[in-house]
Design an enzyme around this catalytic site. Structure first.
Site, PDB file in Angstrom:
ATOM      1  N   ASN A  33      -6.200   4.291  -7.105  1.00 27.76           N
ATOM      2  CA  ASN A  33      -7.372   4.885  -6.494  1.00 27.76           C
ATOM      3  C   ASN A  33      -8.366   5.285  -7.581  1.00 27.76           C
ATOM      4  O   ASN A  33      -9.032   4.428  -8.123  1.00 27.76           O
ATOM      5  CB  ASN A  33      -7.043   6.046  -5.553  1.00 27.76           C
ATOM      6  CG  ASN A  33      -8.201   6.324  -4.599  1.00 27.76           C
ATOM      7  OD1 ASN A  33      -9.110   5.507  -4.506  1.00 27.76           O
ATOM      8  ND2 ASN A  33      -8.183   7.437  -3.914  1.00 27.76           N
ATOM      9  N   ARG A  62       0.847  -1.188   0.000  1.00 32.27           N
ATOM     10  CA  ARG A  62       0.000   0.000   0.000  1.00 32.27           C
ATOM     11  C   ARG A  62       0.890   1.248   0.000  1.00 32.27           C
ATOM     12  O   ARG A  62       1.961   1.273   0.632  1.00 32.27           O
ATOM     13  CB  ARG A  62      -0.843  -0.036   1.277  1.00 32.27           C
ATOM     14  CG  ARG A  62      -1.860   1.078   1.419  1.00 32.27           C
ATOM     15  CD  ARG A  62      -2.994   0.924   0.486  1.00 32.27           C
ATOM     16  NE  ARG A  62      -4.150   1.726   0.872  1.00 32.27           N
ATOM     17  CZ  ARG A  62      -5.126   2.039   0.030  1.00 32.27           C
ATOM     18  NH1 ARG A  62      -5.082   1.659  -1.228  1.00 32.27           N
ATOM     19  NH2 ARG A  62      -6.155   2.746   0.435  1.00 32.27           N
ATOM     20  N   SER A 117      -7.722   0.861   3.234  1.00 35.82           N
ATOM     21  CA  SER A 117      -8.195   0.367   1.943  1.00 35.82           C
ATOM     22  C   SER A 117      -9.407  -0.539   2.137  1.00 35.82           C
ATOM     23  O   SER A 117      -9.704  -0.971   3.255  1.00 35.82           O
ATOM     24  CB  SER A 117      -7.061  -0.422   1.280  1.00 35.82           C
ATOM     25  OG  SER A 117      -7.521  -1.074   0.119  1.00 35.82           O
ATOM     26  N   SER A 118     -10.070  -0.832   1.032  1.00 35.76           N
ATOM     27  CA  SER A 118     -11.160  -1.815   1.051  1.00 35.76           C
ATOM     28  C   SER A 118     -10.819  -3.040   0.209  1.00 35.76           C
ATOM     29  O   SER A 118     -11.661  -3.943   0.049  1.00 35.76           O
ATOM     30  CB  SER A 118     -12.439  -1.204   0.472  1.00 35.76           C
ATOM     31  OG  SER A 118     -12.888  -0.165   1.284  1.00 35.76           O
ATOM     32  N   THR A 141      -9.836   0.297  -9.590  1.00 39.72           N
ATOM     33  CA  THR A 141      -8.805  -0.547  -9.013  1.00 39.72           C
ATOM     34  C   THR A 141      -8.787  -1.739  -9.944  1.00 39.72           C
ATOM     35  O   THR A 141      -9.581  -1.818 -10.867  1.00 39.72           O
ATOM     36  CB  THR A 141      -9.222  -0.891  -7.561  1.00 39.72           C
ATOM     37  OG1 THR A 141      -9.223   0.306  -6.801  1.00 39.72           O
ATOM     38  CG2 THR A 141      -8.358  -1.925  -6.890  1.00 39.72           C
ATOM     39  N   THR A 170      -4.075  -0.760  -7.259  1.00 36.77           N
ATOM     40  CA  THR A 170      -4.876   0.426  -7.545  1.00 36.77           C
ATOM     41  C   THR A 170      -4.051   1.693  -7.648  1.00 36.77           C
ATOM     42  O   THR A 170      -2.970   1.806  -7.066  1.00 36.77           O
ATOM     43  CB  THR A 170      -5.942   0.623  -6.435  1.00 36.77           C
ATOM     44  OG1 THR A 170      -6.823   1.677  -6.799  1.00 36.77           O
ATOM     45  CG2 THR A 170      -5.325   0.936  -5.087  1.00 36.77           C
ATOM     46  N   ASP A 217      -7.719   8.312   0.292  1.00 42.23           N
ATOM     47  CA  ASP A 217      -8.261   7.210   1.102  1.00 42.23           C
ATOM     48  C   ASP A 217      -8.035   7.439   2.594  1.00 42.23           C
ATOM     49  O   ASP A 217      -8.576   6.706   3.419  1.00 42.23           O
ATOM     50  CB  ASP A 217      -7.634   5.873   0.680  1.00 42.23           C
ATOM     51  CG  ASP A 217      -8.439   5.190  -0.414  1.00 42.23           C
ATOM     52  OD1 ASP A 217      -9.544   5.675  -0.736  1.00 42.23           O
ATOM     53  OD2 ASP A 217      -7.990   4.158  -0.932  1.00 42.23           O
ATOM     54  N   GLY A 249     -13.572  -1.620  -7.013  1.00 48.71           N
ATOM     55  CA  GLY A 249     -14.882  -1.096  -6.628  1.00 48.71           C
ATOM     56  C   GLY A 249     -14.908  -0.313  -5.337  1.00 48.71           C
ATOM     57  O   GLY A 249     -15.989  -0.128  -4.760  1.00 48.71           O
ATOM     58  N   GLY A 250     -13.737   0.143  -4.837  1.00 47.97           N
ATOM     59  CA  GLY A 250     -13.740   0.966  -3.621  1.00 47.97           C
ATOM     60  C   GLY A 250     -14.437   0.233  -2.484  1.00 47.97           C
ATOM     61  O   GLY A 250     -14.196  -0.956  -2.239  1.00 47.97           O
TER      62      GLY A 250
HETATM   63  N1  GLY Z   1      -8.396   2.989  -3.314  1.00 49.16           N
HETATM   64  C1  GLY Z   1      -9.342   1.980  -3.091  1.00 49.16           C
HETATM   65  C2  GLY Z   1      -9.038   1.114  -1.921  1.00 49.16           C
HETATM   66  O1  GLY Z   1      -7.877   0.979  -1.583  1.00 49.16           O
HETATM   67  O2  GLY Z   1      -9.904   0.560  -1.323  1.00 49.16           O
END
Ligand code: GLY
Length: 573
Positions: A405, A111, A456-457, A385, A403, A427, A477-478
């Site tokens: 983002n 990340r 993050s998701s 992503t 990603t 984020d 998909g965030g």
């Molecule tokens: N930028 C999307 C995530 O990391 O969830």
């Protein structure tokens, strides 16, 4: 694939590379100018599924050349950085989850990090205005990229020479490839932002409109890839590439420094694991909320016999919606980079805690979000992503979500280096406790601190059955990522769906706040109508995620399905 793809040039990329430790079949050719998209394959030896056919085919060739799933995943990710610039990347970050052939479970966190000169209020003006324009676009929106470090950290589990894994990406950048209709449209829609957020006009800027079948050549990116090929991590985080990034920052008032780049490292972490009805679910720990949210959601439905309610019945959708809502209520308050903030993972997953959360669940009506948990709200995330899966017959399985983002990240391309930088700083909770321009609020757990990773998701996930790979899954998909993975797994494990159905059926999403149930195009109208009567506010979305899934069938073959929501492609042999 498409009639309009014009020139026929064969790119015999693998034949010209170093030979690996073993060669299973003769090298094949990749035609970068005419290619077909394949949505499904059943294969005996290995399979790859990703957002772009050239990337999936590259991974397949690596498998055929004797590479394992990690080799193929690395080659696929590097190729995505060339052929799928909206999300495949060198300038972003991601997560790698693997089950290795020796049974070991691994996750690598690459990340992005907040630069050393970042600060909690860096996106807040003197008058208190939250500057989402600065956290979402341009130089200041970028975290320190992690992707190249992540790729090199994963390489220790690979078999083939690294040059062999990166050469296809170099060739595709140097010699070009034909862009698809979807890619042409995306680039045409980006022209104004590219002009606004770049100090050196990148190759993506074009006077005439991009057409499907146009050749995209990325010479600067090819040179960056060559430096990574020759010097590994140092080819990106030091030397010429680092100089180009820091010069770009200076030209655009960004803050990523030589020290930020030099000090970046990916981290190998214990994956987040839990058992659901005998299946072992292996997913990403903090700084992704994905694994923990998936754990909470699945455990909240485990003893409720959802299978008997039926797929897309009012009862099952309502139960899953309430469960999604309750899990997401915890996200904004408790989740963030666990290296900086103590995330109470054990407490949040205790059986008694989850039972307590469901105490006010009413199967006949919506539980209003404000009664579930007062307090901190969510930071919304963009939906661009990308996810890839690979499996091989040695027993290695890899799930990677990576990603920038937003689509094309910060929209800033590093001058002379040819890759987009992320806008991952958005984020973070850019102004803890105060609504940003979307009306969302974040908490201390995810406040900006120098060197911290933003929450993050992303939910790259492997499901083990009898300790062997059964399902490999993930999606962009965030914040819809964990709920899409949740629903896909429930579709298979509880509703007994085929792989294609599980991926293609319309999804729905609730993230506690806003108190809205988002339903995807194709969601049954009668169910929506009944849910409205039960007190839900519904909003229609054109698409939710692009789920990629590989499933191991009872006879041991690999069924790979690529989402039809995009140009995604499944390959195998
Ligand atoms: N930028 C999307 C995530 O990391 O969830």
């Amino acid at each position: 694939m498409r009639k309009f793809l014009k020139v026929f040039i064969l790119l015999s990329f693998l034949g010209s590379c170093n030979t690996g430790k073993q060669t299973a079949v003769p090298s094949q050719t990749l035609n970068a100018f005419q290619y077909n998209i394949q949505k499904k394959v059943i294969a005996e030896n290995g399979a790859v599924v990703s957002a772009h056919t050239l990337a999936s085919k590259t991974g397949l060739e690596i498998l055929k050349q004797g590479g394992n799933a990690i080799d193929a995943a690395i080659a696929t990710q590097l190729t995505l950085a060339v052929v799928y610039p909206q999300a495949g990347n060198l300038g972003g970050g991601g997560f790698f989850v693997a089950r290795l052939s020796n049974g070991a479970l691994v996750s690598i966190d690459y990340r992005e990090k907040a630069p050393g000169n970042a600060g909690r209020d860096m996106y807040v003006d003197a008058d208190g205005t939250a500057r989402t324009d600065k956290s979402q676009n341009g130089h200041l929106s970028s975290g320190v990229p992690g992707s190249v470090w992540g790729i090199m950290a994963a390489y220790k589990y690979a078999k083939l020479p690294f040059e062999k894994l990166i050469q296809p990406a170099i060739d595709l950048a140097e010699k070009g490839f034909a862009i698809s209709e979807r890619e042409a449209k995306a680039l045409n829609g980006l022209q104004d932002e590219l002009k606004k957020f770049n100090t050196v006009m990148p190759v993506f800027v074009k006077a005439a409109k991009w057409q499907p079948g146009d050749t995209l050549i990325q010479t600067d990116l090819a040179n960056t890839l060559k430096r990574i090929r020759d010097k590994g991590v140092a080819g990106f985080y030091k030397g010429e590439t680092a100089r180009l990034i820091v010069e770009e920052m200076k030209r655009g008032s960004g803050i990523i420094s030589y020290d930020d780049l030099k000090n970046y490292t990916a981290k190998t972490r214990q994956p987040h694991t839990f058992i659901y009805k005998g299946y072992k679910i292996v997913s990403m720990p903090m700084p992704s909320s994905g694994g923990l949210l998936l754990h909470q959601m699945m455990k909240m439905i485990e003893d409720r016999n959802i299978a008997s309610m039926g797929f897309h019945s009012v009862q099952s959708v309502q139960l899953m919606t309430e469960v999604e809502k309750r899990a997401f209520a915890d996200r904004g308050e408790y989740m963030g980079d666990a290296d900086f903030y103590k995330v109470p993972v054990d407490r949040l997953t205790q059986e008694a805690y989850l039972r307590e959360k469901m105490k006010n669940y009413d199967p006949l009506k919506a539980t209003p979000s404000h009664t579930i948990k007062p307090g901190l709200l969510l930071q919304p995330e963009s939906t661009e992503t990308t996810h890839l899966n690979v499996i091989d017959k040695e027993g290695n399985a890899v799930a990677i979500t990576t990603t920038l983002n937003n689509s094309y990240g910060s929209k800033t391309v590093v001058g002379g280096a040819g890759f987009f930088l992320n806008d991952e700083m958005d984020d973070f909770s850019i102004k803890p406790g105060v609504p940003n321009m979307y009306g969302a609020i974040g908490g201390d757990a995810n406040a900006i601190v120098p060197g911290k990773r933003m929450l993050s998701s992303m939910t790259p996930t492997i499901v083990l059955k009898d300790n062997k790979p059964f399902i490999i899954v993930g999606t962009p998909g965030g914040t819809t990522i964990p709920t899409s993975v949740f629903q896909t797994l429930v579709n298979i494990i509880e509703f007994g769906m085929s792989t294609e159905e599980a991926v293609y059926q319309p999804k729905f999403h609730h993230q506690w706040l806003p108190d809205t149930l988002e339903i995807e195009k194709g969601f049954p109208q009668s169910v929506g109508d009944t849910l409205r009567k039960m007190g839900y506010i519904l909003a229609l979305r054109s698409g939710i995620g692009r789920t990629e899934l590989i499933r191991v069938l009872p006879n041991g073959t690999f069924e790979a399905v690529a989402d039809k929501r995009g140009d995604d492609d499944a390959e195998g042999w």
